[in-house]
Structure formats: structure tokens, C-alpha cells
Design a protein around this motif. Structure first.
Motif, PDB file in Angstrom:
ATOM      1  N   GLY A  45     -15.018 -19.843 -41.017  1.00 54.97           N
ATOM      2  CA  GLY A  45     -16.242 -20.030 -40.249  1.00 54.97           C
ATOM      3  C   GLY A  45     -16.037 -20.902 -39.025  1.00 54.97           C
ATOM      4  N   ILE A  46     -15.494 -22.105 -39.234  1.00 54.96           N
ATOM      5  CA  ILE A  46     -15.250 -22.998 -38.102  1.00 54.96           C
ATOM      6  C   ILE A  46     -14.120 -22.456 -37.232  1.00 54.96           C
ATOM      7  CG2 ILE A  46     -14.556 -25.350 -37.445  1.00 54.96           C
ATOM      8  CD1 ILE A  46     -15.918 -26.362 -39.940  1.00 54.96           C
ATOM      9  N   GLY A  47     -13.153 -21.783 -37.852  1.00 50.68           N
ATOM     10  CA  GLY A  47     -12.049 -21.207 -37.082  1.00 50.68           C
ATOM     11  C   GLY A  47     -12.495 -20.162 -36.091  1.00 50.68           C
ATOM     12  N   ALA A  48     -13.668 -19.540 -36.335  1.00 50.44           N
ATOM     13  CA  ALA A  48     -14.178 -18.518 -35.411  1.00 50.44           C
ATOM     14  C   ALA A  48     -14.530 -19.097 -34.040  1.00 50.44           C
ATOM     15  CB  ALA A  48     -15.404 -17.841 -36.018  1.00 50.44           C
ATOM     16  N   LEU A  49     -14.655 -20.415 -33.961  1.00 56.82           N
ATOM     17  CA  LEU A  49     -14.980 -21.047 -32.681  1.00 56.82           C
ATOM     18  C   LEU A  49     -13.782 -21.082 -31.733  1.00 56.82           C
ATOM     19  CD1 LEU A  49     -17.039 -24.093 -34.036  1.00 56.82           C
ATOM     20  CD2 LEU A  49     -17.930 -21.947 -33.100  1.00 56.82           C
ATOM     21  N   TYR A  50     -12.574 -20.939 -32.279  1.00 56.16           N
ATOM     22  CA  TYR A  50     -11.359 -21.022 -31.463  1.00 56.16           C
ATOM     23  C   TYR A  50     -10.863 -19.609 -31.164  1.00 56.16           C
ATOM     24  CZ  TYR A  50     -11.561 -25.702 -33.513  1.00 56.16           C
ATOM     25  OH  TYR A  50     -11.977 -26.943 -33.938  1.00 56.16           O
ATOM     26  N   GLN A  51     -11.394 -19.018 -30.129  1.00 57.73           N
ATOM     27  CA  GLN A  51     -11.114 -17.620 -29.824  1.00 57.73           C
ATOM     28  C   GLN A  51      -9.706 -17.397 -29.264  1.00 57.73           C
ATOM     29  OE1 GLN A  51     -13.124 -15.117 -30.573  1.00 57.73           O
ATOM     30  NE2 GLN A  51     -14.799 -16.408 -31.319  1.00 57.73           N
ATOM     31  N   LYS A  52      -9.164 -18.394 -28.575  1.00 56.61           N
ATOM     32  CA  LYS A  52      -7.909 -18.205 -27.860  1.00 56.61           C
ATOM     33  C   LYS A  52      -6.678 -18.593 -28.691  1.00 56.61           C
ATOM     34  CE  LYS A  52      -9.988 -18.873 -23.302  1.00 56.61           C
ATOM     35  NZ  LYS A  52      -9.949 -19.637 -22.023  1.00 56.61           N
ATOM     36  N   VAL A  53      -6.884 -19.116 -29.906  1.00 63.37           N
ATOM     37  CA  VAL A  53      -5.773 -19.542 -30.756  1.00 63.37           C
ATOM     38  C   VAL A  53      -5.396 -18.401 -31.700  1.00 63.37           C
ATOM     39  CG1 VAL A  53      -4.990 -21.254 -32.430  1.00 63.37           C
ATOM     40  CG2 VAL A  53      -6.619 -21.910 -30.651  1.00 63.37           C
ATOM     41  N   PRO A  54      -4.102 -18.091 -31.852  1.00 63.81           N
ATOM     42  CA  PRO A  54      -3.692 -17.030 -32.785  1.00 63.81           C
ATOM     43  C   PRO A  54      -4.253 -17.270 -34.180  1.00 63.81           C
ATOM     44  CG  PRO A  54      -1.829 -17.712 -31.439  1.00 63.81           C
ATOM     45  CD  PRO A  54      -2.939 -18.670 -31.127  1.00 63.81           C
ATOM     46  N   ALA A  55      -4.826 -16.220 -34.755  1.00 58.50           N
ATOM     47  CA  ALA A  55      -5.563 -16.368 -36.017  1.00 58.50           C
ATOM     48  C   ALA A  55      -4.692 -16.865 -37.156  1.00 58.50           C
ATOM     49  CB  ALA A  55      -6.204 -15.025 -36.388  1.00 58.50           C
ATOM     50  N   ASP A  56      -3.440 -16.369 -37.254  1.00 62.37           N
ATOM     51  CA  ASP A  56      -2.588 -16.774 -38.375  1.00 62.37           C
ATOM     52  C   ASP A  56      -2.208 -18.250 -38.277  1.00 62.37           C
ATOM     53  OD1 ASP A  56      -1.114 -16.273 -36.094  1.00 62.37           O
ATOM     54  OD2 ASP A  56       0.621 -15.450 -37.161  1.00 62.37           O
ATOM     55  N   ARG A  57      -1.866 -18.699 -37.062  1.00 67.94           N
ATOM     56  CA  ARG A  57      -1.506 -20.109 -36.877  1.00 67.94           C
ATOM     57  C   ARG A  57      -2.710 -21.017 -37.118  1.00 67.94           C
ATOM     58  NH1 ARG A  57       2.411 -20.985 -31.708  1.00 67.94           N
ATOM     59  NH2 ARG A  57       1.888 -23.120 -32.350  1.00 67.94           N
ATOM     60  N   LEU A  58      -3.872 -20.599 -36.629  1.00 65.16           N
ATOM     61  CA  LEU A  58      -5.076 -21.403 -36.811  1.00 65.16           C
ATOM     62  C   LEU A  58      -5.430 -21.527 -38.295  1.00 65.16           C
ATOM     63  CD1 LEU A  58      -7.523 -22.847 -35.505  1.00 65.16           C
ATOM     64  CD2 LEU A  58      -8.691 -20.635 -35.518  1.00 65.16           C
ATOM     65  N   PHE A  59      -5.344 -20.417 -39.024  1.00 62.73           N
ATOM     66  CA  PHE A  59      -5.664 -20.405 -40.451  1.00 62.73           C
ATOM     67  C   PHE A  59      -4.781 -21.390 -41.212  1.00 62.73           C
ATOM     68  CE2 PHE A  59      -5.121 -18.860 -44.764  1.00 62.73           C
ATOM     69  CZ  PHE A  59      -6.399 -18.524 -45.154  1.00 62.73           C
ATOM     70  N   LEU A  60      -3.471 -21.311 -40.987  1.00 57.57           N
ATOM     71  CA  LEU A  60      -2.538 -22.175 -41.702  1.00 57.57           C
ATOM     72  C   LEU A  60      -2.656 -23.626 -41.245  1.00 57.57           C
ATOM     73  CD1 LEU A  60       0.604 -19.858 -41.788  1.00 57.57           C
ATOM     74  CD2 LEU A  60      -0.869 -20.474 -43.708  1.00 57.57           C
ATOM     75  N   HIS A  61      -2.908 -23.837 -39.954  1.00 57.23           N
ATOM     76  CA  HIS A  61      -3.045 -25.192 -39.422  1.00 57.23           C
ATOM     77  C   HIS A  61      -4.211 -25.926 -40.095  1.00 57.23           C
ATOM     78  CE1 HIS A  61      -3.144 -28.382 -36.302  1.00 57.23           C
ATOM     79  NE2 HIS A  61      -4.455 -28.308 -36.485  1.00 57.23           N
ATOM     80  N   ILE A  62      -5.396 -25.296 -40.087  1.00 54.05           N
ATOM     81  CA  ILE A  62      -6.565 -25.923 -40.705  1.00 54.05           C
ATOM     82  C   ILE A  62      -6.346 -26.113 -42.199  1.00 54.05           C
ATOM     83  CG2 ILE A  62      -9.024 -25.631 -41.199  1.00 54.05           C
ATOM     84  CD1 ILE A  62      -9.314 -24.143 -38.576  1.00 54.05           C
ATOM     85  N   LEU A  63      -5.770 -25.115 -42.849  1.00 51.51           N
ATOM     86  CA  LEU A  63      -5.516 -25.185 -44.292  1.00 51.51           C
ATOM     87  C   LEU A  63      -4.622 -26.364 -44.643  1.00 51.51           C
ATOM     88  CD1 LEU A  63      -5.796 -23.735 -47.103  1.00 51.51           C
ATOM     89  CD2 LEU A  63      -3.608 -22.676 -46.577  1.00 51.51           C
ATOM     90  N   LEU A  64      -3.548 -26.581 -43.880  1.00 54.19           N
ATOM     91  CA  LEU A  64      -2.612 -27.668 -44.169  1.00 54.19           C
ATOM     92  C   LEU A  64      -3.307 -29.024 -44.136  1.00 54.19           C
ATOM     93  CD1 LEU A  64       0.621 -26.641 -42.183  1.00 54.19           C
ATOM     94  CD2 LEU A  64       0.252 -26.547 -44.639  1.00 54.19           C
TER      95      LEU A  64
END
Length: 523
Positions: A74-93
Motif C-alpha cells: 500500500g505505502i509502496g504504491a506511492l513510489y512510482q519511479k522505484v523498481p517494484a522488486d527492490r522497493l518491496f525487499l527494501h521496505i520488508l528488510l
């Protein structure tokens, strides 16, 4: 071990079943139908046991699903320009780091632990290991389907998606290892309900890294995330030996549970003292009004700090956020179009925001603790005309308290709409302001109405109404679902105004006819 597991389940289930039966007894429609010897009825106990088992199963997945849906995707959807896989793992970590420190599942002083280890004198080591193992297994089972579902959707490689649940469990076990070792060396007792100021600072830093770095275009590479996950899983495996052979579970849990019980008593005393300090003892406070207006004015003057402090603080923070957004428009003009689009379609999102900042529950709590718990012992106080009169007076006052931040938010949104490019329909500006004010008014009416219709407190100021808590929970769920709704500002604003007026009229009618019977002290 199997015997300990059975007893643990039986103890937790009994506590949960009794809570369910008590809640059922508080529902008005069922109260007269259910027998006084409710806890002895076999059929009802079976029904409550079924609900308890279902909740145990649901709890394995529900929290994890919401965690992925809101905190990561949900919050990750705000970052449109960041690659989805990197963003997912970054927030998760980073969020896993926060969760591992704040919730290890081993050092949480719960009531079932107190009953088992202190009252029933069960073997602390065996009880802790059995329940900790069960909790870790729930983590793995609960995380696996969602890590696959959301991870693959974000483009994360399948092997990493499979490793995510074991990474989360390994992190928690590693933190448990560190805390157990620290207890052996320095005697420091970990307590998840009593984190130090340094722990809170660390949590804030990790949250800032989770959500702040992607805004700057900085994320952990997928390869680096894979390495970190692998290391943590290995450390988790190594931690098993220490967790299994630790020798001081009995001593440690006694100290944690004793401190926790003492802390609960101290918290109640401190809360009472703080509440008394916030109430003005100035004997010069007077009123020239008559009847209930006199009573209400004295109450409002003596409770200004309780009622207005949070409202003024929210209004100030909202103003700062609006000014910050305007400054951001100046520094980064490219975000204006996106912001304009969000304001014109995401107005339903503010239902949840207005729900979160509303002072309705704080107002009704202060009313009971410092006024109604004494006056409800008099019969005149519960006459229909007097009940409705005082309800309307109090409604006027709580609306005033909540309108301050609402006016700042509504005006700020209108200002941001204009600064981000404006709109072809000028009615949108009015809709933003009026609809936010109406949302605030609705929650003011809603909380005061359910207080009068379901008065949840007993003479000892303890909450005893399961129905009241159910209504609060339903309110939360409905407001949360509004975050998923997309509707034009003008249409949603018009619907909000109509609904607010209709709800207010219905509330007055219900209070007049029902409150004389329901507005009473609970036993």
C-alpha cells in the motif's frame, strides 16, 4: 512437551471462550435470551470454542496479510519511479528489523503466561519453548502465502519469496539470542511492553530508512537483500541451540511477569494522577448560566486541557504539513499534477484520517469519569427531556473541539488544490472544506450517540460493554475500507453532507426514545 502444549492451548482457549461468552451477554438483543448461568450451558461453550478455534486460524494469516497489503504494498504504491522488486525487499528488510526488536514472541508478559507460570506453577522453560516454537511456526506459515502472492507480483524472484518467512523467523530468533545472552551477562530483563528510549529511537530510524530512503531514490539492491536474508536465516538456525539450552527461563519470566503486573497497577495510578492534574482545581471558575448549561460550562472550563490540547496539537501539525506541501510544490513543481489528481479523487481516504484524529472517545471518557458516574445515580438525570437536552449541549461542545483541526485540514486541502493547478469546477473547493467539516461532525455525533445508547462503564469506571467495543471495531473497519474507495470530490462531498445531516437527526431521535433506558451505570 505435548502435555504442556495441550495445557497451554486449553488455558488460552478458556480465557478466550470466557471473553466471548461475556461479550455475548453484553449484546442487548441477546442479553434477555441468554440464561444467567451462561458459562454452564454446554451448547454455548461449544459455539464459543468453535469461534475461538476459528479466530486462532484466522489470526495466523489476517495480521500478516494486512501487514503486506498496507505497510509494504500500500505505502509502496506511492513510489512510482522505484523498481517494484527492490522497493518491496527494501521496505520488508527494515520493517522486519523493527518487528524483530518490538515483538520477539518470547518476552511479551501476557495474562496466559502469568496464569500458567505464576498461578499454576508450570515448568517455565518447557512452557516458554513450546509456546515460542508454536509462535515461530505461525510466523512461517502465515507469511508464506503472502510473501509469494505479493512478492511475485512485485517481480521478486521465487526463491527469495520462499525465503522471506524464514528470514522473518530467523531475525526474531537472532534477537532472542542476543537478549538471552544479555540477560546472562548483565542481568538486563527484556520486556516488549516496556521498550527503552534507545529502542524507540532505533525504531524511528529504521522506519525513516524504510520509507524515507526510497523517496530519495535509494533502495537496497536485490542481490544485497538476498545476502542479508541468507545471513539472518543462518544466524536464526544457530540461535536454536542457545534458545533450547538457556537455563534461566524460570527466573527471567518471574521478573518480567512481576514487573508487568506491578507496572499495570502503576500505570493506572499514574493515569489517574495525570487526569486529575489536567483538570483545573481553580475554585474561581464560575458560570452565569442555568441548569444543564451551567453544568456543561463548568465541565468544559475545568477540562480544557484534556479536551482542547490534542485538538490544538493536531491542528498545528496539520498546518505545518500543508505549509510543507506548499514548499514542496515550489521546490519540485513536477509533483503538482499528481497531487492535484489525488486531491480530486482521494477524498474518501480522509474518512479514516478524520476517524483517527477525532476526540470523541476522549470526550465521552472524560464525561463519565468526571461527571456522569456520579450523576447517573439520580433518577432525574435519566428523564427523556433532560437526557436529550444535555445530549444536544454536549454535542455542540464536542463539535467545537473537533472542528478546529477539521477546519485546518479542509482549508489546507482547498489551498493545496488551488496551488497544484486548481480545478475547472469551483464547487470542488467548497466541497473539500464542507465535507471535511461534516466528517468531523459525523464522528462527534457518532461517538456521543453510542456512549448514550450503550454506556459501557460500571461504577468502578471499568468498560463492561462488549457491544460498545464491537461498534467501535465496526467503525474502524468501515473507515478503513473507505481508503479503498475512489470517487470525485464533488460527488463524495455532497453524499457526506447529506449523510451527516440524516445521521444527526436519527441520533437525536434514538437518544430521546432509548437513552433513558440505556444511559445507566453497568453492573
Amino acid at each position: 512437551m505435548n502435555k504442556t502444549l495441550r495445557i497451554s492451548f486449553a488455558l488460552r482457549n478458556t480465557y478466550r471462550v470466557n471473553s466471548i461468552l461475556f461479550s455475548l451477554k453484553q449484546i442487548p438483543l441477546l442479553k434477555k435470551l441468554l440464561p444467567n448461568r451462561l458459562y454452564q450451558v454446554h451448547g454455548l461453550k461449544v459455539f464459543a470454542n468453535v469461534l475461538s478455534v476459528l479466530w486462532e486460524i484466522i489470526s495466523v494469516f489476517l495480521g500478516k496479510g494486512l501487514y503486506f497489503l498496507i505497510m509494504i504494498v500500500g505505502i509502496g504504491a506511492l513510489y512510482q519511479k522505484v523498481p517494484a522488486d527492490r522497493l518491496f525487499l527494501h521496505i520488508l528488510l527494515f520493517l522486519t528489523s523493527v518487528g524483530s526488536f518490538a515483538n520477539t514472541y518470547m518476552f511479551n508478559p501476557t495474562k496466559d503466561k502469568y496464569y500458567a507460570m505464576i498461578l499454576m506453577r508450570m515448568n517455565a522453560r518447557e512452557y516458554t519453548l513450546v509456546n515460542y516454537t508454536y509462535a515461530i511456526l505461525k510466523v512461517i506459515v502465515g507469511f508464506l502465502p503472502f510473501s509469494l502472492l505479493f512478492g511475485l507480483a512485485a517481480g521478486v524472484p521465487l526463491p527469495l519469496c520462499i525465503l522471506i518467512p524464514f528470514f522473518v523467523a530467523g531475525f526474531k530468533m537472532t534477537i532472542a539470542l542476543i537478549q538471552l545472552t544479555d540477560y546472562e551477562k548483565r542481568g538486563i530483563i527484556p520486556n516488549e511492553n516496556k521498550l527503552s528510549k534507545y529502542a524507540w529511537i532505533g525504531i524511528l530510524v529504521l522506519l525513516a530508512a524504510a520509507y524515507g530512503l526510497p523517496a530519495l531514490g535509494i533502495t537496497v539492491p536485490v542481490s544485497a537483500a538476498a545476502v542479508v536474508m541468507g545471513i539472518v536465516i543462518v544466524l536464526g538456525i544457530v540461535s536454536i541451540w542457545k534458545i533450547k539450552t538457556f537455563s534461566f527461563y524460570q527466573e527471567m519470566n518471574k521478573e518480567i511477569l512481576r514487573d508487568s503486573m506491578n507496572q499495570m497497577d502503576k500505570v493506572k495510578e499514574v493515569q489517574k494522577e495525570q487526569s486529575n492534574r489536567l483538570i483545573s482545581g481553580d475554585t474561581s471558575i464560575k458560570s452565569s448560566r442555568k441548569g444543564f448549561e451551567y453544568l456543561n460550562e463548568l465541565f468544559m472550563k475545568r477540562h480544557q486541557k484534556i479536551l482542547w490540547k490534542a485538538s490544538k496539537r493536531v491542528a498545528f501539525v496539520s498546518l505545518i504539513l500543508v505549509l510543507g506541501a506548499l514548499l514542496l510544490f515550489y521546490l519540485a513543481p513536477e509533483i503538482r499534477d499528481k497531487t492535484n489528481e489525488l486531491i480530486l479523487t482521494y477524498l474518501p481516504y480522509f474518512v479514516f484520517i478524520m476517524y483517527a484524529i477525532n476526540r470523541g472517545t476522549g470526550f465521552t471518557n472524560a464525561l463519565f469519569m468526571n461527571c456522569d458516574h456520579s450523576l447517573l445515580t439520580y433518577s432525574f438525570y435519566k428523564q427523556p427531556g433532560f437526557v436529550l437536552k444535555l445530549f444536544q449541549i454536549r454535542l455542540r461542545e464536542i463539535i467545537k473541539v473537533n472542528l478546529l483541526p477539521a477546519a485546518v485540514i479542509g482549508g489546507g486541502l482547498s489551498m493545496l488544490l488551488f496551488a497544484s493547478g486548481g480545478t475547472d469546477n469551483p464547487w470542488n473547493y467548497a466541497a473539500l472544506i464542507v465535507s471535511i467539516l461534516c466528517m468531523s461532525m459525523f464522528f462527534s455525533v457518532h461517538y456521543l450517540t453510542i456512549y448514550y445508547l450503550l454506556q459501557p462503564y460500571n461504577a468502578g469506571t471499568e468498560m463492561k460493554s462488549g457491544t460498545y467495543q464491537i461498534v467501535l471495531s465496526v467503525t474502524y473497519v468501515v473507515c478503513f475500507l473507505f481508503m479503498r474507495l475512489r470517487m470525485s470530490t464533488l460527488l463524495f462531498g455532497a453524499l457526506t453532507i447529506v449523510f451527516c445531516v440524516a445521521y444527526s437527526v436519527a441520533a437525536c431521535v434514538l437518544v430521546y426514545f432509548l437513552a433513558p433506558k440505556t444511559f445507566r451505570l453497568r453492573t
